[in-house]
Design a protein around this motif. Structure first.
Motif, PDB file in Angstrom:
ATOM      1  N   HIS B  79       0.863  -1.176   0.000  1.00  0.00           N
ATOM      2  CA  HIS B  79       0.000   0.000   0.000  1.00  0.00           C
ATOM      3  C   HIS B  79       0.903   1.231   0.000  1.00  0.00           C
ATOM      4  O   HIS B  79       1.743   1.392   0.887  1.00  0.00           O
ATOM      5  N   TYR B  80       0.714   2.070  -1.023  1.00  0.00           N
ATOM      6  CA  TYR B  80       1.554   3.248  -1.219  1.00  0.00           C
ATOM      7  C   TYR B  80       0.936   4.435  -0.493  1.00  0.00           C
ATOM      8  O   TYR B  80      -0.236   4.771  -0.722  1.00  0.00           O
ATOM      9  N   LEU B  81       1.704   5.060   0.375  1.00  0.00           N
ATOM     10  CA  LEU B  81       1.151   6.058   1.290  1.00  0.00           C
ATOM     11  C   LEU B  81       1.462   7.481   0.871  1.00  0.00           C
ATOM     12  O   LEU B  81       0.584   8.325   0.792  1.00  0.00           O
ATOM     13  N   THR B  82       2.748   7.765   0.650  1.00  0.00           N
ATOM     14  CA  THR B  82       3.186   9.112   0.264  1.00  0.00           C
ATOM     15  C   THR B  82       4.269   8.962  -0.802  1.00  0.00           C
ATOM     16  O   THR B  82       4.963   7.940  -0.851  1.00  0.00           O
ATOM     17  N   PRO B  83       4.430   9.967  -1.683  1.00  0.00           N
ATOM     18  CA  PRO B  83       5.398   9.828  -2.779  1.00  0.00           C
ATOM     19  C   PRO B  83       6.843   9.766  -2.271  1.00  0.00           C
ATOM     20  O   PRO B  83       7.252  10.577  -1.441  1.00  0.00           O
ATOM     21  N   SER B  84       7.594   8.824  -2.785  1.00  0.00           N
ATOM     22  CA  SER B  84       9.014   8.693  -2.423  1.00  0.00           C
ATOM     23  C   SER B  84       9.857   9.598  -3.299  1.00  0.00           C
ATOM     24  O   SER B  84       9.498   9.890  -4.435  1.00  0.00           O
ATOM     25  N   VAL B  85      10.976  10.025  -2.752  1.00  0.00           N
ATOM     26  CA  VAL B  85      11.911  10.857  -3.506  1.00  0.00           C
ATOM     27  C   VAL B  85      13.303  10.231  -3.420  1.00  0.00           C
ATOM     28  O   VAL B  85      13.603   9.496  -2.471  1.00  0.00           O
ATOM     29  N   PRO B  86      14.160  10.472  -4.412  1.00  0.00           N
ATOM     30  CA  PRO B  86      15.519   9.944  -4.320  1.00  0.00           C
ATOM     31  C   PRO B  86      16.202  10.410  -3.035  1.00  0.00           C
ATOM     32  O   PRO B  86      15.998  11.554  -2.603  1.00  0.00           O
ATOM     33  N   GLY B  87      17.001   9.537  -2.439  1.00  0.00           N
ATOM     34  CA  GLY B  87      17.699   9.890  -1.201  1.00  0.00           C
ATOM     35  C   GLY B  87      17.602   8.797  -0.158  1.00  0.00           C
ATOM     36  O   GLY B  87      17.103   7.700  -0.420  1.00  0.00           O
ATOM     37  N   PRO B  88      18.070   9.109   1.062  1.00  0.00           N
ATOM     38  CA  PRO B  88      18.126   8.095   2.117  1.00  0.00           C
ATOM     39  C   PRO B  88      16.747   7.601   2.543  1.00  0.00           C
ATOM     40  O   PRO B  88      15.769   8.347   2.504  1.00  0.00           O
ATOM     41  N   ALA B  89      16.706   6.354   2.963  1.00  0.00           N
ATOM     42  CA  ALA B  89      15.471   5.741   3.452  1.00  0.00           C
ATOM     43  C   ALA B  89      15.841   4.682   4.474  1.00  0.00           C
ATOM     44  O   ALA B  89      16.985   4.225   4.526  1.00  0.00           O
ATOM     45  N   VAL B  90      14.871   4.319   5.297  1.00  0.00           N
ATOM     46  CA  VAL B  90      15.072   3.222   6.230  1.00  0.00           C
ATOM     47  C   VAL B  90      13.890   2.267   6.100  1.00  0.00           C
ATOM     48  O   VAL B  90      12.746   2.692   5.915  1.00  0.00           O
ATOM     49  N   ILE B  91      14.209   0.975   6.130  1.00  0.00           N
ATOM     50  CA  ILE B  91      13.177  -0.060   6.020  1.00  0.00           C
ATOM     51  C   ILE B  91      13.112  -0.810   7.343  1.00  0.00           C
ATOM     52  O   ILE B  91      14.137  -1.310   7.827  1.00  0.00           O
ATOM     53  N   ARG B  92      11.939  -0.824   7.943  1.00  0.00           N
ATOM     54  CA  ARG B  92      11.745  -1.532   9.211  1.00  0.00           C
ATOM     55  C   ARG B  92      10.900  -2.770   8.947  1.00  0.00           C
ATOM     56  O   ARG B  92       9.797  -2.669   8.431  1.00  0.00           O
ATOM     57  N   THR B  93      11.445  -3.922   9.273  1.00  0.00           N
ATOM     58  CA  THR B  93      10.764  -5.183   8.996  1.00  0.00           C
ATOM     59  C   THR B  93      10.313  -5.844  10.286  1.00  0.00           C
ATOM     60  O   THR B  93      10.842  -5.581  11.371  1.00  0.00           O
ATOM     61  N   GLU B  94       9.312  -6.701  10.144  1.00  0.00           N
ATOM     62  CA  GLU B  94       8.780  -7.434  11.302  1.00  0.00           C
ATOM     63  C   GLU B  94       8.415  -8.840  10.832  1.00  0.00           C
ATOM     64  O   GLU B  94       7.803  -9.013   9.781  1.00  0.00           O
ATOM     65  N   THR B  95       8.792  -9.836  11.601  1.00  0.00           N
ATOM     66  CA  THR B  95       8.350 -11.194  11.313  1.00  0.00           C
ATOM     67  C   THR B  95       6.972 -11.380  11.928  1.00  0.00           C
ATOM     68  O   THR B  95       6.800 -11.213  13.134  1.00  0.00           O
ATOM     69  N   VAL B  96       5.992 -11.710  11.102  1.00  0.00           N
ATOM     70  CA  VAL B  96       4.636 -11.902  11.603  1.00  0.00           C
ATOM     71  C   VAL B  96       4.434 -13.345  12.036  1.00  0.00           C
ATOM     72  O   VAL B  96       3.869 -13.626  13.086  1.00  0.00           O
TER      73      VAL B  96
END
Lengths: 291, 291
Positions: B79-96
């Protein structure tokens, strides 16, 4: 006067209860605290021992519709984790983002292990909007499924009836009329085509809405029956798009499987309303039966 | 000797960088702490100013594949929430949940507001498995899309070339060859049909795998171009099923829109590999262009 008022209230209460549909009664959720809802999974929506996945989706959909600022599920993706059983459950919701025309939420349904710990059954991610706020434009090339008239289709009450192997409480809650081209499996002569088509209604006459469509997309016998496979097809993931508020009257549902491969299959469902509008599209990934 | 080793290392470093594909380099994630990955959104995968949704999905898919016990995305709902822009990002994962043959996880990609707070861009829910562990059975009725031979299709380098309005850095990363029946939009004569078909490869020759299929399903021009609509079609939700590890060689991608209604449309994508296997199916719900 006071007594009279009390009498009147008492008279209204059971009357209201009768007016509530089986679907609305059994998908009711009770706010425990902000974002947390208690629910009770009814044994009335089971196939063999499993609680129907569409019924569960409708429960989660109702909780999210209450929690989010927008009322209707536009797209809802459900990943099924562990089999649900009739009995108490808790739904925990989270607002992911709220926007002007869409808001996104997440919800999980848990049941309780013997020691009281919560066991997660399903997790969903959904974007909600307001179907009434959409423009009326329709540029569709999709055509309603070819189906026999409802009076020429087969219900569970017909004899010889298409029967789901084992008990099937859900059959009594649904007014499902299978197209004659898709009932071969019930008499040992499956068509070999991955298609299932039926007229769909709720047995108590409750009219369709955006929420009940979440049940509708997963309520038909699996397409694998017509592929000659008798076993169970547990859903891994089911995503549903609700595209239009359905008009009153019976729905037409067409489900297609094109690719049974590597032990998995997809089921694509389309739901058409009595006004000829494509009101919902869904796709699920399910495990293929072992046999 | 020490100098020589340093020299050798310095020589190897660029050589390794050359050997790494653009796709693998730009979807690389770095473990910051358990479940948390740093990433850098490359400007090389943008269309106009927007970072491509399939590229973003591949980034999230790579982080989940690292975090979960199973390697391959079987079904991934974004589900896409807000527009992404080039640059740094962080991905937070969770094992369900982790199971024997499937595990389910969740991941969110965040970028940073000017004050440093995290802004969520996309959230995904996915069930992972091991494509190599699947049986070889195939009972498919799906047929590959009708497409012209690759040498008769149109690339961005052709003149008159089908051009995406505005700049399109991603076009240089892809070897996309559009079927002649789907290029009318580029010369002002859209077919009026909601279909887009193309041969797909990565420009640097990197062969397809389960992860790159997540890019492939969202890499073609939108079907709405062939419906005569020129505006943007932002994705609300995109769910992809990866059904088979793709064989080396060019992929065939067919995207179909059947229902443009109420300001939204669905895009159904199929991806076929060079061995004639249906390797991925996806569906997205997108906002219809305003014009």
């Amino acid at each position: 006067m006071s007594t009279s008022t009390e009498m009147s209230t008492e008279t209204r209460t059971p009357s209201t209860a009768v007016a509530t549909s089986e679907f609305d009664r059994d998908t009711a959720v009770t706010l425990r605290e902000p974002g947390v809802y208690d629910a009770d999974l009814s044994a009335g929506w089971t196939i063999i021992q499993a609680v129907n996945g569409g019924y569960l989706l409708a429960l989660l959909g109702r909780a999210l519709g209450d929690h989010l600022p927008h009322p209707d599920p536009f797209t809802i993706s459900a990943h099924y984790l562990t089999p649900s059983v009739p009995g108490p459950a808790v739904i925990r919701t989270e607002t992911v983002r709220t926007g002007r025309s869409l808001s996104t939420g997440q919800a999980s349904l848990f049941q309780y292990a013997e020691d009281g710990t919560e066991v997660e059954r399903i997790r969903v991610l959904a974007s909600y909007g307001d179907l009434d706020a959409l423009p009326d434009d329709v540029r569709t090339t999709a055509a309603p499924p070819a189906m026999a008239a409802i009076e020429n289709c087969f219900s569970a009450a017909d004899n010889p009836a298409p029967r789901i192997p084992g008990s099937s409480a859900i059959a009594e809650r649904l007014d499902l009329r299978l197209d004659p081209s898709c009932v071969g499996w019930a008499v040992g002569a499956p068509s070999g085509k991955g298609e299932m088509r039926a007229w769909f209604g709720l047995a108590d006459g409750r009219e369709p809405d955006a929420l009940s469509l979440l049940l509708t997309v997963d309520a038909l016998p699996p397409t694998s029956f017509e592929l000659g496979l008798k076993g169970w097809t547990p859903t891994v993931e089911l995503t549903t798009h609700v595209r239009c508020r359905p008009a009153p009257g019976p729905l037409r549902v067409a489900i297609t499987t094109r690719n049974l491969a590597g032990g998995f299959l997809e089921e694509d469902a389309e739901v058409w309303d009595s006004a000829g509008r494509l009101v919902a599209q869904s796709r699920q990934l399910a495990r293929a039966p072992r046999d």
